[in-house]
Design a protein around this motif. Structure first.
Motif, PDB file in Angstrom:
ATOM      1  N   LEU A 110      53.155  44.585  36.330  1.00  0.00           N
ATOM      2  CA  LEU A 110      51.754  44.210  36.248  1.00  0.00           C
ATOM      3  C   LEU A 110      51.583  43.272  34.918  1.00  0.00           C
ATOM      4  O   LEU A 110      50.858  42.674  34.987  1.00  0.00           O
ATOM      5  CB  LEU A 110      51.213  44.289  37.550  1.00  0.00           C
ATOM      6  CG  LEU A 110      49.946  45.055  36.920  1.00  0.00           C
ATOM      7  CD1 LEU A 110      48.943  44.936  36.667  1.00  0.00           C
ATOM      8  CD2 LEU A 110      49.331  46.212  37.941  1.00  0.00           C
ATOM      9  N   PHE A 137      55.652  42.775  42.626  1.00  0.00           N
ATOM     10  CA  PHE A 137      54.629  43.958  42.284  1.00  0.00           C
ATOM     11  C   PHE A 137      53.713  44.252  43.418  1.00  0.00           C
ATOM     12  O   PHE A 137      53.552  45.857  43.694  1.00  0.00           O
ATOM     13  CB  PHE A 137      54.281  43.494  41.352  1.00  0.00           C
ATOM     14  CG  PHE A 137      53.101  43.356  40.935  1.00  0.00           C
ATOM     15  CD1 PHE A 137      52.982  41.726  40.830  1.00  0.00           C
ATOM     16  CD2 PHE A 137      51.956  44.473  40.745  1.00  0.00           C
ATOM     17  CE1 PHE A 137      51.747  41.392  40.556  1.00  0.00           C
ATOM     18  CE2 PHE A 137      50.295  43.299  41.005  1.00  0.00           C
ATOM     19  CZ  PHE A 137      50.076  42.078  40.610  1.00  0.00           C
ATOM     20  N   ASN A 188      26.617  47.683  36.823  1.00  0.00           N
ATOM     21  CA  ASN A 188      25.865  47.196  35.604  1.00  0.00           C
ATOM     22  C   ASN A 188      27.228  47.637  35.199  1.00  0.00           C
ATOM     23  O   ASN A 188      26.457  47.467  33.134  1.00  0.00           O
ATOM     24  CB  ASN A 188      25.340  45.543  34.780  1.00  0.00           C
ATOM     25  CG  ASN A 188      26.121  44.580  34.982  1.00  0.00           C
ATOM     26  OD1 ASN A 188      27.262  44.213  35.419  1.00  0.00           O
ATOM     27  ND2 ASN A 188      24.945  43.478  34.183  1.00  0.00           N
ATOM     28  N   LYS A 216      54.870  36.915  48.922  1.00  0.00           N
ATOM     29  CA  LYS A 216      55.202  36.173  46.852  1.00  0.00           C
ATOM     30  C   LYS A 216      55.830  36.884  46.002  1.00  0.00           C
ATOM     31  O   LYS A 216      56.220  37.040  45.102  1.00  0.00           O
ATOM     32  CB  LYS A 216      54.667  35.070  46.656  1.00  0.00           C
ATOM     33  CG  LYS A 216      54.869  34.020  47.826  1.00  0.00           C
ATOM     34  CD  LYS A 216      53.977  32.999  46.450  1.00  0.00           C
ATOM     35  CE  LYS A 216      53.566  31.791  47.306  1.00  0.00           C
ATOM     36  NZ  LYS A 216      52.988  30.850  46.544  1.00  0.00           N
ATOM     37  N   ARG A 217      54.995  38.634  45.588  1.00  0.00           N
ATOM     38  CA  ARG A 217      54.832  38.935  44.365  1.00  0.00           C
ATOM     39  C   ARG A 217      55.057  40.272  43.825  1.00  0.00           C
ATOM     40  O   ARG A 217      54.847  40.894  44.831  1.00  0.00           O
ATOM     41  CB  ARG A 217      53.373  39.208  43.888  1.00  0.00           C
ATOM     42  CG  ARG A 217      52.495  38.027  43.570  1.00  0.00           C
ATOM     43  CD  ARG A 217      52.780  37.066  43.210  1.00  0.00           C
ATOM     44  NE  ARG A 217      52.380  35.465  43.190  1.00  0.00           N
ATOM     45  CZ  ARG A 217      52.574  34.051  43.119  1.00  0.00           C
ATOM     46  NH1 ARG A 217      53.530  33.682  42.798  1.00  0.00           N
ATOM     47  NH2 ARG A 217      51.796  33.149  43.971  1.00  0.00           N
ATOM     48  N   GLY A 263      38.937  43.137  49.205  1.00  0.00           N
ATOM     49  CA  GLY A 263      37.432  43.056  49.597  1.00  0.00           C
ATOM     50  C   GLY A 263      36.480  42.098  48.570  1.00  0.00           C
ATOM     51  O   GLY A 263      35.419  41.177  48.597  1.00  0.00           O
ATOM     52  N   LEU A 264      36.623  42.847  46.926  1.00  0.00           N
ATOM     53  CA  LEU A 264      36.048  41.998  46.389  1.00  0.00           C
ATOM     54  C   LEU A 264      36.593  41.274  45.271  1.00  0.00           C
ATOM     55  O   LEU A 264      36.088  39.648  45.111  1.00  0.00           O
ATOM     56  CB  LEU A 264      35.502  43.165  44.794  1.00  0.00           C
ATOM     57  CG  LEU A 264      35.245  44.918  45.732  1.00  0.00           C
ATOM     58  CD1 LEU A 264      34.572  45.746  44.672  1.00  0.00           C
ATOM     59  CD2 LEU A 264      33.665  43.923  46.880  1.00  0.00           C
ATOM     60  N   ASP A 265      37.933  41.312  45.107  1.00  0.00           N
ATOM     61  CA  ASP A 265      38.292  40.683  43.778  1.00  0.00           C
ATOM     62  C   ASP A 265      38.831  39.098  45.011  1.00  0.00           C
ATOM     63  O   ASP A 265      38.492  38.490  44.660  1.00  0.00           O
ATOM     64  CB  ASP A 265      40.291  41.422  43.528  1.00  0.00           C
ATOM     65  CG  ASP A 265      40.380  40.155  42.644  1.00  0.00           C
ATOM     66  OD1 ASP A 265      41.498  40.426  42.375  1.00  0.00           O
ATOM     67  OD2 ASP A 265      40.291  39.775  42.500  1.00  0.00           O
ATOM     68  N   HIS A 266      38.946  39.256  46.455  1.00  0.00           N
ATOM     69  CA  HIS A 266      39.584  38.397  47.343  1.00  0.00           C
ATOM     70  C   HIS A 266      38.660  37.777  48.506  1.00  0.00           C
ATOM     71  O   HIS A 266      39.160  37.117  49.017  1.00  0.00           O
ATOM     72  CB  HIS A 266      40.799  37.826  47.558  1.00  0.00           C
ATOM     73  CG  HIS A 266      42.353  37.853  46.064  1.00  0.00           C
ATOM     74  ND1 HIS A 266      42.690  36.569  45.885  1.00  0.00           N
ATOM     75  CD2 HIS A 266      42.729  39.392  45.713  1.00  0.00           C
ATOM     76  CE1 HIS A 266      43.568  36.830  44.949  1.00  0.00           C
ATOM     77  NE2 HIS A 266      43.811  38.112  45.048  1.00  0.00           N
ATOM     78  N   PHE A 267      37.707  38.268  48.481  1.00  0.00           N
ATOM     79  CA  PHE A 267      37.113  38.709  49.744  1.00  0.00           C
ATOM     80  C   PHE A 267      37.599  37.995  50.854  1.00  0.00           C
ATOM     81  O   PHE A 267      37.029  36.795  51.091  1.00  0.00           O
ATOM     82  CB  PHE A 267      35.829  37.286  49.141  1.00  0.00           C
ATOM     83  CG  PHE A 267      34.488  37.588  49.850  1.00  0.00           C
ATOM     84  CD1 PHE A 267      34.126  36.690  50.908  1.00  0.00           C
ATOM     85  CD2 PHE A 267      33.882  38.101  49.410  1.00  0.00           C
ATOM     86  CE1 PHE A 267      33.361  36.849  51.672  1.00  0.00           C
ATOM     87  CE2 PHE A 267      32.028  39.165  50.210  1.00  0.00           C
ATOM     88  CZ  PHE A 267      32.337  38.309  50.913  1.00  0.00           C
ATOM     89  N   ILE A 282      34.785  43.441  38.929  1.00  0.00           N
ATOM     90  CA  ILE A 282      35.816  43.566  39.785  1.00  0.00           C
ATOM     91  C   ILE A 282      37.087  43.823  38.884  1.00  0.00           C
ATOM     92  O   ILE A 282      38.208  44.608  39.768  1.00  0.00           O
ATOM     93  CB  ILE A 282      35.800  42.469  40.188  1.00  0.00           C
ATOM     94  CG1 ILE A 282      35.001  42.379  41.392  1.00  0.00           C
ATOM     95  CG2 ILE A 282      36.829  42.348  41.767  1.00  0.00           C
ATOM     96  CD1 ILE A 282      34.523  40.758  42.177  1.00  0.00           C
ATOM     97  N   GLU A 283      37.725  43.175  38.101  1.00  0.00           N
ATOM     98  CA  GLU A 283      38.594  43.297  37.333  1.00  0.00           C
ATOM     99  C   GLU A 283      39.276  44.958  36.790  1.00  0.00           C
ATOM    100  O   GLU A 283      40.036  46.205  37.591  1.00  0.00           O
ATOM    101  CB  GLU A 283      39.025  42.189  36.364  1.00  0.00           C
ATOM    102  CG  GLU A 283      40.475  42.684  36.373  1.00  0.00           C
ATOM    103  CD  GLU A 283      41.206  43.582  34.956  1.00  0.00           C
ATOM    104  OE1 GLU A 283      39.961  44.112  34.302  1.00  0.00           O
ATOM    105  OE2 GLU A 283      42.343  43.906  35.116  1.00  0.00           O
ATOM    106  N   PRO A 302      32.664  42.637  31.454  1.00  0.00           N
ATOM    107  CA  PRO A 302      32.292  41.400  31.674  1.00  0.00           C
ATOM    108  C   PRO A 302      32.773  40.712  32.755  1.00  0.00           C
ATOM    109  O   PRO A 302      32.670  40.412  34.242  1.00  0.00           O
ATOM    110  CB  PRO A 302      32.929  40.163  30.957  1.00  0.00           C
ATOM    111  CG  PRO A 302      32.438  40.722  29.574  1.00  0.00           C
ATOM    112  CD  PRO A 302      32.372  42.649  30.167  1.00  0.00           C
ATOM    113  N   ASN A 303      33.569  41.385  33.747  1.00  0.00           N
ATOM    114  CA  ASN A 303      34.823  41.800  34.863  1.00  0.00           C
ATOM    115  C   ASN A 303      34.993  42.804  35.883  1.00  0.00           C
ATOM    116  O   ASN A 303      35.501  43.398  34.953  1.00  0.00           O
ATOM    117  CB  ASN A 303      36.412  41.121  34.591  1.00  0.00           C
ATOM    118  CG  ASN A 303      36.798  39.997  35.288  1.00  0.00           C
ATOM    119  OD1 ASN A 303      36.635  40.389  36.147  1.00  0.00           O
ATOM    120  ND2 ASN A 303      38.014  39.666  35.192  1.00  0.00           N
ATOM    121  N   GLU A 339      50.071  37.194  47.994  1.00  0.00           N
ATOM    122  CA  GLU A 339      50.645  37.736  47.755  1.00  0.00           C
ATOM    123  C   GLU A 339      51.331  38.548  47.498  1.00  0.00           C
ATOM    124  O   GLU A 339      51.976  38.969  46.586  1.00  0.00           O
ATOM    125  CB  GLU A 339      48.729  38.286  46.754  1.00  0.00           C
ATOM    126  CG  GLU A 339      48.418  36.698  46.081  1.00  0.00           C
ATOM    127  CD  GLU A 339      49.084  36.046  45.145  1.00  0.00           C
ATOM    128  OE1 GLU A 339      48.360  36.410  43.657  1.00  0.00           O
ATOM    129  OE2 GLU A 339      49.369  34.984  45.265  1.00  0.00           O
TER     130      GLU A 339
END
Lengths: 323, 211
Positions: free
Chosen positions: B178, B126, B43, B123-124, B107-111, B50-51, B47-48, B120
């Motif tokens: 991005l 980048f 930890n 469509k994206r 796996g983490l951001d979008h599980f 995964i990002e 605060p974020n 994504e």
């Protein structure tokens, strides 16, 4: 009666305020190791967290605030996260920058100029504002355009009250806001990443909606610098960049005002910026968001879940065109 | 412990020295990645997390890609031909970092939400470009072994591994597209990549037209 004072305790022994507020959870062991570490003097956690804890532990004056029926029942995010993770480019581009560097901002003395299409233009000192308007606690969701969100317990008063006081004329259709420009107090303004001052605006009916808040505090205390001291806007059904910080000017206008992010990238950021899972940002989806503190993403709600109060403002409007 | 040839005194032989320095390079490359991944559990990523993790792994992956591309010009300019031996290690750590970057995103951001992930990717731009860069890295990682170098032969192997230029460019463009407002950092990477590729271009031209 003799009251003995202990001489061995110093301010360093005082429990971190954020931890104190959650002391019952702490006793049940619900708070994790890092929060405990932040609370114990001398065991500072790494980097940004330590500085965020330091800035948020700076004593802010308490504010008396009534409860509001507009507050959500969701649990507010931890104060360390709310004060340590902010987009405030006036202090740098990193989300931890404002917590580390906003000590140069002097929120007192502070004047807010109200001008434009009003019968009663004024210059309000922040002290007057705090004495004039009864304060409420509004626990609102805040959804950043970058697809993360928090629940924030603001303290403030409805913008509608200030609007009523200054009496907009019949020509007033919009309200425009400006942030302070002072590269000495806000060193990030030496960079031209955005055109300063930071500008935002609302339609008059959005400004007078009961949800629209001028916030002067957070977690029962005056606003920390990094969250837009001493006074900022909170428009919870719109992306966070609309909630302009450290306001020095409120102007009533006949035409739609220019807004900073729309000036910077008009294809990506519009004037209305209503939270809308059905309208993607050109470079990422807005269908889900990361609630800070949660592991899984959650679905984004139309108008950030405030549709009941605000959807009627946009009846018949093509929200994909007016993003 | 071997005896060094010229002085007769005890010391480490050349092979041992190379082994130790290779391990040192590997540990140095692994350290930032290990710090990020363990930071998730400790930890310490803010605060974020995964990002922060996804972005950090991507940045280090790009840095290692450029470091790998820098070996040949640096070895040439500073007359240290021995440095080329570290290029494979660097390249594999680049692949590892980028692989973890992709795993963090999936796996983490979008599980593992495969439907929205595929959306994504197509469509994206980048993300399409980033994904293309990763796909181009796979054959490079697979052909990094001594066995594969022998099987392909020096000419074919060298031609295949020119894909590194494509991967580096894809990585820089991915990063550039991005970033929200301040393009300074991506421009620095772009400048470095341009310089590294320009050096190779001028050498290729010089080889074809010896003075």
């Amino acid at each position: 009666m003799l009251i003995k004072t202990r001489t061995d305790l110093t301010e360093a022994d005082v429990t971190d305020h954020a931890l104190y507020l959650r002391r019952r959870e702490f006793m049940t062991g619900a708070i994790g190791a890092s929060a405990f570490a932040a609370g114990v003097a001398g065991c500072a956690p790494e980097g940004g967290e330590a500085n965020a804890a330091a800035s948020s532990a700076k004593p802010q004056a308490p504010l008396k605030a009534a409860r509001s029926r507009f507050s959500t029942t969701e649990t507010p995010n931890e104060k360390a996260d709310i004060t340590g993770y902010t987009n405030f480019y006036e202090f740098g581009l990193d989300k931890g920058d404002a917590a580390r560097k906003s000590h140069t901002l002097k929120p007192r003395p502070w004047t807010v100029v109200v001008d434009g299409e009003v019968a009663k233009p004024a210059r309000f000192g922040i002290e007057d504002i705090l004495k004039t308007y009864p304060l409420e606690e509004r626990i609102y969701r805040l959804r950043c355009v970058e697809a993360w969100s928090m629940v924030v317990p603001w303290v403030g008063f409805p913008l509608a009250s200030l609007v009523a006081k200054v009496q907009p004329t019949s020509r007033a259709k919009y309200v425009a806001f400006e942030t302070l420009v002072d590269p000495v107090q806000m060193p990030g303004q030496r960079s031209s990443v955005l055109e300063w001052p930071y500008r935002e605006g609302l339609r008059l009916d959005e400004a007078t909606n009961p949800l629209t808040l001028l916030a002067v505090g957070l977690y029962g205390e005056t606003l920390p610098n990094q969250n837009g001291a001493p006074i900022r806007l909170v428009v919870p059904w719109k992306y966070g960049f609309k909630s302009i910080k450290s306001i020095v000017r409120i102007s009533f206008t006949a035409t739609q005002p220019r807004t900073s992010w729309s000036m910077s990238a008009p294809r990506e950021y519009g004037f209305f910026a209503n939270v809308n899972p059905a309208v993607d940002h050109p470079r990422w989806s807005q269908a889900t968001e990361r609630r800070i503190g949660e592991f899984r993403r959650r679905p984004t709600l139309p108008f950030n879940g405030y549709g009941e109060q605000v959807a009627s403002l946009y009846r018949g409007m093509d929200l994909a065109r007016f993003y | 412990m071997t005896v060094t040839a010229d002085t007769g005194k005890p010391g480490l032989g050349r092979r041992a020295q190379i082994l130790i320095s290779h391990w040192a390079v590997g540990l140095a490359l692994a350290a930032p990645l290990a710090w990020l991944v363990t930071g998730l559990f400790l930890n310490t990523l803010g605060p974020n997390p995964i990002e922060t993790l996804t972005r950090g792994l991507g940045e280090w992956g790009l840095r290692y890609l450029l470091l790998g591309l820098a070996i040949t010009p640096l070895a040439n300019l500073l007359r240290r031909p021995g440095w080329v031996r570290y290029r494979r290690t660097i390249g594999l750590f680049a692949f590892g970092a980028i692989f973890l970057h992709l795993m963090s995103w999936i796996g983490l951001d979008h599980f593992f939400a495969w439907g929205s992930l595929w959306q994504e990717i197509v469509k994206r731009p980048f993300i399409t470009i980033g994904m293309a860069g990763f796909v181009a890295l796979i054959p490079l990682a697979l052909t990094s072994t001594n066995g594969m170098i022998r099987r392909l032969g020096p000419k074919r192997w060298k031609t295949l591994h020119r894909l590194t230029y494509v991967v580096a460019i894809a990585g820089v463009v991915h990063f550039f597209l991005l970033v929200k407002a301040d393009k300074t950092e991506p421009l620095i990477y772009a400048g470095a990549t341009l310089a590294l590729l320009a050096w190779r271009a001028q050498r290729w031209l010089a080889d074809r037209h010896p003075a």
